[in-house]
Design a protein around this motif. Structure first.
Motif, PDB file in Angstrom:
ATOM      1  N   ALA A  94       0.827  -1.208   0.000  1.00  0.00           N
ATOM      2  CA  ALA A  94       0.000   0.000   0.000  1.00  0.00           C
ATOM      3  C   ALA A  94       0.860   1.257   0.000  1.00  0.00           C
ATOM      4  CB  ALA A  94      -0.924  -0.011   1.211  1.00  0.00           C
ATOM      5  N   ALA A  95       1.948   1.221   0.752  1.00  0.00           N
ATOM      6  CA  ALA A  95       2.839   2.383   0.797  1.00  0.00           C
ATOM      7  C   ALA A  95       3.490   2.633  -0.556  1.00  0.00           C
ATOM      8  CB  ALA A  95       3.910   2.176   1.869  1.00  0.00           C
ATOM      9  N   ALA A  96       3.900   1.570  -1.236  1.00  0.00           N
ATOM     10  CA  ALA A  96       4.530   1.721  -2.556  1.00  0.00           C
ATOM     11  C   ALA A  96       3.533   2.221  -3.590  1.00  0.00           C
ATOM     12  CB  ALA A  96       5.134   0.393  -2.997  1.00  0.00           C
ATOM     13  N   VAL A  97       2.300   1.745  -3.525  1.00  0.00           N
ATOM     14  CA  VAL A  97       1.267   2.222  -4.460  1.00  0.00           C
ATOM     15  C   VAL A  97       0.996   3.699  -4.231  1.00  0.00           C
ATOM     16  CG1 VAL A  97      -1.168   2.032  -5.060  1.00  0.00           C
ATOM     17  CG2 VAL A  97       0.205  -0.034  -4.792  1.00  0.00           C
ATOM     18  N   ALA A  98       0.933   4.096  -2.967  1.00  0.00           N
ATOM     19  CA  ALA A  98       0.711   5.511  -2.663  1.00  0.00           C
ATOM     20  C   ALA A  98       1.866   6.373  -3.154  1.00  0.00           C
ATOM     21  CB  ALA A  98       0.521   5.684  -1.159  1.00  0.00           C
ATOM     22  N   GLU A  99       3.073   5.818  -3.098  1.00  0.00           N
ATOM     23  CA  GLU A  99       4.241   6.557  -3.594  1.00  0.00           C
ATOM     24  C   GLU A  99       4.122   6.818  -5.087  1.00  0.00           C
ATOM     25  OE1 GLU A  99       7.298   8.804  -3.006  1.00  0.00           O
ATOM     26  OE2 GLU A  99       6.619   7.549  -1.333  1.00  0.00           O
ATOM     27  N   ALA A 100       3.534   5.874  -5.793  1.00  0.00           N
ATOM     28  CA  ALA A 100       3.356   6.049  -7.236  1.00  0.00           C
ATOM     29  C   ALA A 100       2.269   7.065  -7.566  1.00  0.00           C
ATOM     30  CB  ALA A 100       3.015   4.704  -7.878  1.00  0.00           C
ATOM     31  N   ALA A 101       1.499   7.488  -6.554  1.00  0.00           N
ATOM     32  CA  ALA A 101       0.418   8.432  -6.806  1.00  0.00           C
ATOM     33  C   ALA A 101       0.943   9.772  -7.289  1.00  0.00           C
ATOM     34  CB  ALA A 101      -0.411   8.633  -5.546  1.00  0.00           C
ATOM     35  N   SER A 102       2.199  10.083  -6.957  1.00  0.00           N
ATOM     36  CA  SER A 102       2.759  11.362  -7.388  1.00  0.00           C
ATOM     37  C   SER A 102       2.902  11.448  -8.905  1.00  0.00           C
ATOM     38  CB  SER A 102       4.130  11.577  -6.737  1.00  0.00           C
ATOM     39  OG  SER A 102       5.030  10.530  -7.096  1.00  0.00           O
ATOM     40  N   LEU A 103       2.868  10.300  -9.569  1.00  0.00           N
ATOM     41  CA  LEU A 103       2.995  10.276 -11.025  1.00  0.00           C
ATOM     42  C   LEU A 103       1.644  10.343 -11.729  1.00  0.00           C
ATOM     43  CD1 LEU A 103       5.687   7.443 -11.294  1.00  0.00           C
ATOM     44  CD2 LEU A 103       6.056   9.920 -11.209  1.00  0.00           C
ATOM     45  N   VAL A 104       0.571  10.286 -10.956  1.00  0.00           N
ATOM     46  CA  VAL A 104      -0.780  10.303 -11.527  1.00  0.00           C
ATOM     47  C   VAL A 104      -1.295  11.746 -11.580  1.00  0.00           C
ATOM     48  CG1 VAL A 104      -3.149   9.475 -11.258  1.00  0.00           C
ATOM     49  CG2 VAL A 104      -1.223   7.995 -10.647  1.00  0.00           C
ATOM     50  N   PRO A 105      -1.798  12.196 -12.716  1.00  0.00           N
ATOM     51  CA  PRO A 105      -2.245  13.603 -12.814  1.00  0.00           C
ATOM     52  C   PRO A 105      -3.527  13.922 -12.056  1.00  0.00           C
ATOM     53  CG  PRO A 105      -2.727  12.414 -14.849  1.00  0.00           C
ATOM     54  CD  PRO A 105      -1.904  11.486 -14.006  1.00  0.00           C
ATOM     55  N   SER A 106      -4.269  12.924 -11.645  1.00  0.00           N
ATOM     56  CA  SER A 106      -5.549  13.156 -10.977  1.00  0.00           C
ATOM     57  C   SER A 106      -5.354  13.810  -9.612  1.00  0.00           C
ATOM     58  CB  SER A 106      -6.303  11.826 -10.828  1.00  0.00           C
ATOM     59  OG  SER A 106      -7.443  11.997 -10.024  1.00  0.00           O
TER      60      SER A 106
ATOM     61  N   LEU B 207      -7.643  13.993  -7.274  1.00  0.00           N
ATOM     62  CA  LEU B 207      -8.287  13.148  -6.268  1.00  0.00           C
ATOM     63  C   LEU B 207      -7.336  12.064  -5.784  1.00  0.00           C
ATOM     64  CD1 LEU B 207     -10.807  12.344  -4.687  1.00  0.00           C
ATOM     65  CD2 LEU B 207     -11.504  10.939  -6.644  1.00  0.00           C
ATOM     66  N   VAL B 208      -6.640  11.443  -6.728  1.00  0.00           N
ATOM     67  CA  VAL B 208      -5.690  10.397  -6.362  1.00  0.00           C
ATOM     68  C   VAL B 208      -4.581  10.966  -5.498  1.00  0.00           C
ATOM     69  CG1 VAL B 208      -3.986   8.789  -7.270  1.00  0.00           C
ATOM     70  CG2 VAL B 208      -6.219   8.985  -8.368  1.00  0.00           C
ATOM     71  N   ARG B 209      -4.063  12.127  -5.890  1.00  0.00           N
ATOM     72  CA  ARG B 209      -2.985  12.744  -5.128  1.00  0.00           C
ATOM     73  C   ARG B 209      -3.440  13.185  -3.740  1.00  0.00           C
ATOM     74  NH1 ARG B 209       0.385  16.692  -9.283  1.00  0.00           N
ATOM     75  NH2 ARG B 209       1.116  15.045 -10.693  1.00  0.00           N
ATOM     76  N   ARG B 210      -4.718  13.424  -3.580  1.00  0.00           N
ATOM     77  CA  ARG B 210      -5.242  13.879  -2.289  1.00  0.00           C
ATOM     78  C   ARG B 210      -5.534  12.699  -1.359  1.00  0.00           C
ATOM     79  NH1 ARG B 210     -10.297  17.695  -2.773  1.00  0.00           N
ATOM     80  NH2 ARG B 210      -8.698  18.803  -3.979  1.00  0.00           N
ATOM     81  N   VAL B 211      -5.985  11.588  -1.933  1.00  0.00           N
ATOM     82  CA  VAL B 211      -6.435  10.458  -1.106  1.00  0.00           C
ATOM     83  C   VAL B 211      -5.296   9.508  -0.751  1.00  0.00           C
ATOM     84  CG1 VAL B 211      -7.915   8.421  -1.057  1.00  0.00           C
ATOM     85  CG2 VAL B 211      -8.777  10.586  -1.978  1.00  0.00           C
ATOM     86  N   LEU B 212      -4.449   9.170  -1.744  1.00  0.00           N
ATOM     87  CA  LEU B 212      -3.457   8.116  -1.521  1.00  0.00           C
ATOM     88  C   LEU B 212      -2.304   8.483  -0.582  1.00  0.00           C
ATOM     89  CD1 LEU B 212      -3.133   6.239  -4.928  1.00  0.00           C
ATOM     90  CD2 LEU B 212      -4.366   5.590  -2.867  1.00  0.00           C
ATOM     91  N   PRO B 213      -1.754   9.684  -0.612  1.00  0.00           N
ATOM     92  CA  PRO B 213      -0.630   9.973   0.294  1.00  0.00           C
ATOM     93  C   PRO B 213      -0.916   9.728   1.772  1.00  0.00           C
ATOM     94  CG  PRO B 213      -0.719  11.626  -1.415  1.00  0.00           C
ATOM     95  CD  PRO B 213      -1.943  10.780  -1.582  1.00  0.00           C
ATOM     96  N   PRO B 214      -2.070  10.127   2.326  1.00  0.00           N
ATOM     97  CA  PRO B 214      -2.325   9.803   3.737  1.00  0.00           C
ATOM     98  C   PRO B 214      -2.405   8.302   3.994  1.00  0.00           C
ATOM     99  CG  PRO B 214      -3.794  11.554   2.993  1.00  0.00           C
ATOM    100  CD  PRO B 214      -3.130  11.012   1.778  1.00  0.00           C
ATOM    101  N   ILE B 215      -2.975   7.570   3.036  1.00  0.00           N
ATOM    102  CA  ILE B 215      -3.023   6.114   3.184  1.00  0.00           C
ATOM    103  C   ILE B 215      -1.613   5.542   3.150  1.00  0.00           C
ATOM    104  CG2 ILE B 215      -3.813   3.972   2.101  1.00  0.00           C
ATOM    105  CD1 ILE B 215      -6.234   5.487   1.060  1.00  0.00           C
ATOM    106  N   GLY B 216      -0.795   6.074   2.246  1.00  0.00           N
ATOM    107  CA  GLY B 216       0.592   5.609   2.161  1.00  0.00           C
ATOM    108  C   GLY B 216       1.374   5.916   3.410  1.00  0.00           C
ATOM    109  N   ALA B 217       1.117   7.076   4.011  1.00  0.00           N
ATOM    110  CA  ALA B 217       1.826   7.431   5.241  1.00  0.00           C
ATOM    111  C   ALA B 217       1.492   6.449   6.365  1.00  0.00           C
ATOM    112  CB  ALA B 217       1.464   8.857   5.651  1.00  0.00           C
ATOM    113  N   ALA B 218       0.208   6.133   6.507  1.00  0.00           N
ATOM    114  CA  ALA B 218      -0.188   5.173   7.543  1.00  0.00           C
ATOM    115  C   ALA B 218       0.351   3.783   7.247  1.00  0.00           C
ATOM    116  CB  ALA B 218      -1.717   5.137   7.646  1.00  0.00           C
ATOM    117  N   ALA B 219       0.290   3.389   5.973  1.00  0.00           N
ATOM    118  CA  ALA B 219       0.791   2.064   5.602  1.00  0.00           C
ATOM    119  C   ALA B 219       2.302   1.973   5.789  1.00  0.00           C
ATOM    120  CB  ALA B 219       0.416   1.751   4.155  1.00  0.00           C
ATOM    121  N   GLY B 220       3.023   3.052   5.466  1.00  0.00           N
ATOM    122  CA  GLY B 220       4.471   3.041   5.637  1.00  0.00           C
ATOM    123  C   GLY B 220       4.875   2.877   7.086  1.00  0.00           C
ATOM    124  N   LEU B 221       4.169   3.570   7.983  1.00  0.00           N
ATOM    125  CA  LEU B 221       4.462   3.417   9.410  1.00  0.00           C
ATOM    126  C   LEU B 221       4.057   2.031   9.902  1.00  0.00           C
ATOM    127  CD1 LEU B 221       3.365   6.924  10.768  1.00  0.00           C
ATOM    128  CD2 LEU B 221       5.674   6.107  10.253  1.00  0.00           C
TER     129      LEU B 221
END
Length: 305
Positions: free
Chosen positions: A111-123, A125-139
């Motif tokens: 989940a953390a790696a997928v969220a990291e890839a969100a920075s490459l997505v132009p959307s 919504l994706v950039r707003r939703v995935l980073p917090p999920i990635g932060a929690a998953a990374g920890l």
């Protein structure tokens, strides 16, 4: 006078059956430790706002985890065997607990790696939703990482293999230190920041301390780690670990030196895992490592009287 009998086994055959593992398991020991160390690196980069470390750690953790899955399934022979081990949870079984640890870590690291890839997505919504999920998953992955790094040490020492079993107090230190050192190696290549260098020093210290204890305090059972293929691998691993730490500390102003230090730590971690594997297998193949320590333990009470 009858001369003292010399040790020999029945037709020179091993008394303890060597573990039915191939070098895929030795590689699994390394990639599992690398995944754990990289997730800790990523969490550190996340908490200290160093995106290069966070990104490198998350991507490496996922890649090493995928490699671990390949090596584990290759040794099991059939992929469904891993799935079948999830049918039960047995706290007294290192293999059962390891399966659940690997699964929990994989979900969080993925989940953390997928969220990291969100920075490459132009959307947006994706950039707003995935980073917090990635932060929690990374920890979350970082919380499980110490168990992932050390459960394999418990798995080895829980066997009847003489030189693994006797090293049960030190193997977790070796594996934890090796995982930290390999994660720091990735960090030194991506971004040689001060926290990365401190991680390298801590990991190397734990690894060298544990390996030194195993190779010098186990009597006859230290011998398999100091001779043959295992001895060569562990000696090379110590040399590369020391070189990597020195380069990390003294080469802080040079990206080239830092990158070479990171490669040195990664190579040293792999050699250490393969050396531990080879040492244990060698002790199982030679019956003297089973019988002679038992005889020594039987005579210890009489000597103390």
């Amino acid at each position: 006078m009858v001369p003292k009998a010399q040790f020999r086994s029945y037709y020179g055959r091993p008394i303890v059956r060597p573990a039915p593992w191939t070098h895929d398991i030795a590689a699994y020991l390394f990639t599992g430790g690398l995944a754990a160390g990289s997730s800790l690196l990523a969490a550190g980069g996340q908490l200290t706002r160093r995106p290069k470390l966070r990104r490198a750690g998350r991507v490496t953790a996922l890649g090493a985890l995928a490699a671990s899955g390949y090596f584990l399934v290759a040794d099991l022979g059939r992929p469904e065997r891993f799935h079948h081990m999830l049918r039960v949870a047995k706290p007294t079984s290192p293999m059962s607990m390891g399966t659940w640890i690997l699964t929990a870590f994989g979900a969080a690291a993925g989940a953390a790696a997928v969220a990291e890839a969100a920075s490459l997505v132009p959307s947006r919504l994706v950039r707003r939703v995935l980073p917090p999920i990635g932060a929690a998953a990374g920890l979350g992955a970082a919380v499980v990482a110490p168990a992932l790094a050390t459960y394999t040490a418990v798995l080895l020492s829980d066997t009847a293999t003489p030189s693994w079993h006797v090293a049960y107090p030190e193997l977790p230190f070796v594996f934890a230190g090796s995982a930290l050192a390999s994660g720091a190696g990735i960090g030194l290549i991506a971004d040689p920041a001060p926290p990365t260098r401190r991680m390298a020093v801590l990991g190397a210290a734990l690894e060298l301390y544990g390996a030194h204890r195993i190779e010098t305090t186990k009597g006859l059972l230290s011998e398999p780690y100091a001779t043959g293929r295992a001895g060569k691998l562990l000696k090379a691993g110590r040399t590369l670990t020391a070189a990597g730490v020195v380069g990390a500390v003294l080469g802080r102003r040079s990206r080239v030196v830092s990158a070479l230090s990171g490669l040195s730590l990664l190579t040293a971690s792999a050699m250490t895992r393969f050396g531990i594997y080879e040492g244990g297998m060698a002790s199982a193949r030679d019956p003297k490592y089973t019988v002679l320590p038992q005889r020594e333990r039987l005579t210890e009470p009489a000597d103390g009287q």
